[in-house]
Design an enzyme around this catalytic site. Sequence first.
Site, PDB file in Angstrom:
ATOM      1  N   PHE A   1      -3.899  13.717   4.147  1.00 32.75           N
ATOM      2  CA  PHE A   1      -3.524  12.530   4.923  1.00 32.75           C
ATOM      3  C   PHE A   1      -4.575  11.478   4.623  1.00 32.75           C
ATOM      4  O   PHE A   1      -5.755  11.670   4.925  1.00 32.75           O
ATOM      5  CB  PHE A   1      -3.514  12.826   6.421  1.00 32.75           C
ATOM      6  CG  PHE A   1      -3.249  11.616   7.298  1.00 32.75           C
ATOM      7  CD1 PHE A   1      -2.049  11.476   7.973  1.00 32.75           C
ATOM      8  CD2 PHE A   1      -4.207  10.614   7.452  1.00 32.75           C
ATOM      9  CE1 PHE A   1      -1.798  10.369   8.779  1.00 32.75           C
ATOM     10  CE2 PHE A   1      -3.974   9.500   8.256  1.00 32.75           C
ATOM     11  CZ  PHE A   1      -2.761   9.377   8.919  1.00 32.75           C
ATOM     12  N   GLU A   2      -4.167  10.380   4.033  1.00 29.34           N
ATOM     13  CA  GLU A   2      -5.072   9.236   3.946  1.00 29.34           C
ATOM     14  C   GLU A   2      -4.246   7.969   3.827  1.00 29.34           C
ATOM     15  O   GLU A   2      -3.200   7.950   3.188  1.00 29.34           O
ATOM     16  CB  GLU A   2      -6.072   9.365   2.789  1.00 29.34           C
ATOM     17  CG  GLU A   2      -5.520   9.511   1.406  1.00 29.34           C
ATOM     18  CD  GLU A   2      -6.621   9.629   0.342  1.00 29.34           C
ATOM     19  OE1 GLU A   2      -7.790   9.889   0.689  1.00 29.34           O
ATOM     20  OE2 GLU A   2      -6.312   9.454  -0.844  1.00 29.34           O
ATOM     21  N   ILE A   3      -4.715   6.944   4.516  1.00 30.02           N
ATOM     22  CA  ILE A   3      -4.124   5.616   4.441  1.00 30.02           C
ATOM     23  C   ILE A   3      -5.224   4.713   3.924  1.00 30.02           C
ATOM     24  O   ILE A   3      -6.291   4.609   4.547  1.00 30.02           O
ATOM     25  CB  ILE A   3      -3.617   5.146   5.814  1.00 30.02           C
ATOM     26  CG1 ILE A   3      -2.548   6.111   6.343  1.00 30.02           C
ATOM     27  CG2 ILE A   3      -3.048   3.729   5.728  1.00 30.02           C
ATOM     28  CD1 ILE A   3      -2.110   5.850   7.771  1.00 30.02           C
TER      29      ILE A   3
END
Length: 399
Positions: free
Chosen positions: A296-298
Amino acid sequence: MALPKSMRILAAITLCIFFYMVLQIYKAPTELQPPSSPPATKLQEWDHDPQLDPSGEPPEPLRRVEGDNYEPNNRNSARINATILSLVRNEEIEDLLQSMRDLERTWNHKFNYPWTFFNDVPFTEEFKRKTRAATKAEVRYELVPKEHWDIPGWINMDLFHESVSLLEEQKVQYMSKVSYHQMCRWNSGMFSEHPALANIQYYWRVEPKVHFFCDIDYDVFRWMQDHNKTYGFNINIYDSPESVATLWPETQKFMADHKDYIHPNNALEWLEDSTRRPENHQKANGYSTCHFWSNFEIGDLSFWRSKRYRDYFDHLDRAGGFFYERWGDAPVHSVALGLFEDKSKIHWFRDIGYQHIPFFNCPNNPKCSGCEKGRFTDGEKWLNREDCRPLWFKYVGMD
């Protein structure tokens, strides 16, 4: 009989001194607490119970749906240059559809940001048909260039095989899978260079077989832009120290030659902490092994394209640790962000409920369903020791 004037003055002075001392005693506890530090009780809660997970939306402004401003075919859409992206194989289609259904249901059916899929082989017609049916948004299918995926020519394959044998004895997962090493290298430094992302600024990485639990009713990408954030994480854990034994020494070599790349408001203390997991710190030669779990990375692609990061990645790439060890994109991204970026530009998306086996981010929030509030792992209780968020809150805070 009235007291002499001198005695009255002395008594008044004595009373003033007494009240001043009382006032200082009551003020002392708050003055001893640094203004920028998280409240001591909150930190102690996290230290004693890493499953606690406060709810809370990011600060305003929050860009939301108004009329048709996020409809998929609206040429004047409020969407910005951003995409959801996934490196995925054809045979992972069912696991990917699970992830798509969750993110579409909780967020993207409102905002209709495009999906961009990457593969080192062409996508099948079945893959394309099923993924197009899972969203109203645009879907893009991209091939990873051969030169981005192949093992670099400077890697000594004899040394690689020797390293595999050695680290498999130390129980380092996936060490023998060449494709895993290629994936880690691509996610670390090659994905941002893909021509399909040339005009894209923000991305949300989504992997097959993950879950999203909370209704998110604001444009996450616009929030990143409005608040000048570089990176958003969800889960923050320790890595296997055997897999990154030389990452920190190589990083120190790079830092010695590029002192000007280190941001004055860095997160070096988080990267070097030895208090909670001293065994990791020792085996990883000074690195705590804390990292943002990058499934998960934005993020803002500008950071990965910057000269400081390209120079750092090239240094690591030439050192060979993506193959001779098992440097993952998660520790590589995390070390770079912790050193070269302003730590205030890194945001914990506490309000986005998420699971990638075996870890959860499950907020205490009425907008969330399908996971146990405050849950961190679905495995054995010892896995709670893997939670590195208390150190992040200790050194950075709970933004």
